[in-house]
Design a protein around this motif. Structure first.
Motif, PDB file in Angstrom:
ATOM      1  N   GLN A 142      11.783   2.749  -9.877  1.00  0.00           N
ATOM      2  CA  GLN A 142      11.905   3.538  -8.660  1.00  0.00           C
ATOM      3  C   GLN A 142      10.610   3.463  -7.843  1.00  0.00           C
ATOM      4  O   GLN A 142      10.645   3.311  -6.624  1.00  0.00           O
ATOM      5  N   LEU A 143       9.477   3.551  -8.515  1.00  0.00           N
ATOM      6  CA  LEU A 143       8.189   3.443  -7.837  1.00  0.00           C
ATOM      7  C   LEU A 143       8.075   2.096  -7.134  1.00  0.00           C
ATOM      8  O   LEU A 143       7.664   2.025  -5.975  1.00  0.00           O
ATOM      9  N   SER A 144       8.449   1.045  -7.814  1.00  0.00           N
ATOM     10  CA  SER A 144       8.402  -0.297  -7.219  1.00  0.00           C
ATOM     11  C   SER A 144       9.278  -0.371  -5.966  1.00  0.00           C
ATOM     12  O   SER A 144       8.879  -0.931  -4.944  1.00  0.00           O
TER      13      SER A 144
ATOM     14  N   THR B  58       9.548  -0.275   0.013  1.00  0.00           N
ATOM     15  CA  THR B  58      10.001   0.379   1.244  1.00  0.00           C
ATOM     16  C   THR B  58       8.810   0.768   2.115  1.00  0.00           C
ATOM     17  O   THR B  58       8.818   0.558   3.328  1.00  0.00           O
ATOM     18  N   VAL B  59       7.778   1.322   1.502  1.00  0.00           N
ATOM     19  CA  VAL B  59       6.578   1.734   2.243  1.00  0.00           C
ATOM     20  C   VAL B  59       5.906   0.504   2.857  1.00  0.00           C
ATOM     21  O   VAL B  59       5.483   0.536   4.016  1.00  0.00           O
ATOM     22  N   ALA B  60       5.832  -0.589   2.104  1.00  0.00           N
ATOM     23  CA  ALA B  60       5.194  -1.809   2.611  1.00  0.00           C
ATOM     24  C   ALA B  60       5.978  -2.396   3.786  1.00  0.00           C
ATOM     25  O   ALA B  60       5.382  -2.881   4.755  1.00  0.00           O
ATOM     26  N   ARG B  61       7.306  -2.352   3.722  1.00  0.00           N
ATOM     27  CA  ARG B  61       8.145  -2.888   4.802  1.00  0.00           C
ATOM     28  C   ARG B  61       8.141  -1.978   6.015  1.00  0.00           C
ATOM     29  O   ARG B  61       8.272  -2.412   7.143  1.00  0.00           O
TER      30      ARG B  61
ATOM     31  N   MET C 186      14.971   9.445   7.263  1.00  0.00           N
ATOM     32  CA  MET C 186      14.397  10.461   6.389  1.00  0.00           C
ATOM     33  C   MET C 186      14.322   9.914   4.969  1.00  0.00           C
ATOM     34  O   MET C 186      15.274   9.323   4.480  1.00  0.00           O
ATOM     35  N   LEU C 187      13.165  10.114   4.343  1.00  0.00           N
ATOM     36  CA  LEU C 187      12.982   9.810   2.925  1.00  0.00           C
ATOM     37  C   LEU C 187      12.877  11.146   2.205  1.00  0.00           C
ATOM     38  O   LEU C 187      12.131  12.027   2.636  1.00  0.00           O
TER      39      LEU C 187
ATOM     40  N   PHE D 112       2.611   5.821  -1.619  1.00  0.00           N
ATOM     41  CA  PHE D 112       2.087   5.877  -0.255  1.00  0.00           C
ATOM     42  C   PHE D 112       0.576   5.682  -0.154  1.00  0.00           C
ATOM     43  O   PHE D 112       0.034   5.677   0.944  1.00  0.00           O
ATOM     44  N   LYS D 113      -0.108   5.487  -1.271  1.00  0.00           N
ATOM     45  CA  LYS D 113      -1.576   5.439  -1.214  1.00  0.00           C
ATOM     46  C   LYS D 113      -2.103   4.280  -0.362  1.00  0.00           C
ATOM     47  O   LYS D 113      -3.168   4.393   0.220  1.00  0.00           O
ATOM     48  N   ASP D 114      -1.360   3.187  -0.261  1.00  0.00           N
ATOM     49  CA  ASP D 114      -1.805   2.042   0.542  1.00  0.00           C
ATOM     50  C   ASP D 114      -1.048   1.898   1.855  1.00  0.00           C
ATOM     51  O   ASP D 114      -1.123   0.848   2.506  1.00  0.00           O
TER      52      ASP D 114
END
Length: 168
Positions: free
Chosen positions: A91-93, A98-101, A108-109, A127-129
């Motif tokens: 799930q983290l991956s 999603t965050v990178a794209r 809404m997330l 979301f750290k990066d």
């Protein structure tokens, strides 16, 4: 497991949406009572169905401002067995991808689960990066404990997302 979790959450959301649609048909008191009956926080962290329904009603109450057809909901599983850890890692991956794209404005997330600390860990790691300003116009709903609100807020604030917090 992640797909099952997303499906269960989607079904819970669909059920909530269906209840509001059914109520418009004028069927009466039973549906109105079901719609206004609030679910309480489940006590069993492994009861996925109960958690999906509980989190689904919270999501339903916080959809304002969203223009996408449905939210992207992530129910973070509790537990420390190998299967659950693997599910959270997958799930983290997925969330990191999603965050990178990036996510289009109006979406809404949603992040929630039986263990607020593990949910907050997933959000802060994912979301750290994130690039500053990259989530402008996107709503991020965190459902968790007040103790985790600040660290989630700290990592999301630079993204310029609209941050919503609901205490469990």
């Amino acid at each position: 497991m992640r797909k099952l979790t997303l499906i269960a959450t989607a079904l819970a959301l669909t059920g909530c949406l269906a209840l509001s649609a059914c109520n418009k048909s004028g069927d009466g008191q039973e549906q109105a009572q079901q719609q206004t009956q609030k679910l309480t926080k489940p006590t069993d962290p492994t009861d996925t169905k109960a958690w999906s329904a509980y989190l689904g009603q919270i999501v339903q109450a916080n959809l304002q401002g969203m223009s996408a057809p449905q939210p992207y909901a992530y129910m973070v599983p509790a537990g420390d067995d190998d299967a659950t850890k693997d599910a959270r890692d997958r799930q983290l991956s997925n969330v990191q991808d999603t965050v990178a794209r990036g996510v289009l404005p109006g979406n809404m997330l949603v992040f929630g689960g039986p263990d607020s600390g593990k949910t907050a860990d997933l959000v802060t790691t994912a979301f750290k990066d994130a690039k500053p300003g990259s989530f402008k116009g996107v709503i991020v709903l965190f459902i968790g404990d007040k103790a985790d609100e600040q660290r989630v807020d700290d990592v999301l604030k630079p993204t310029n997302a609209t941050i919503r917090f609901v205490a469990m």
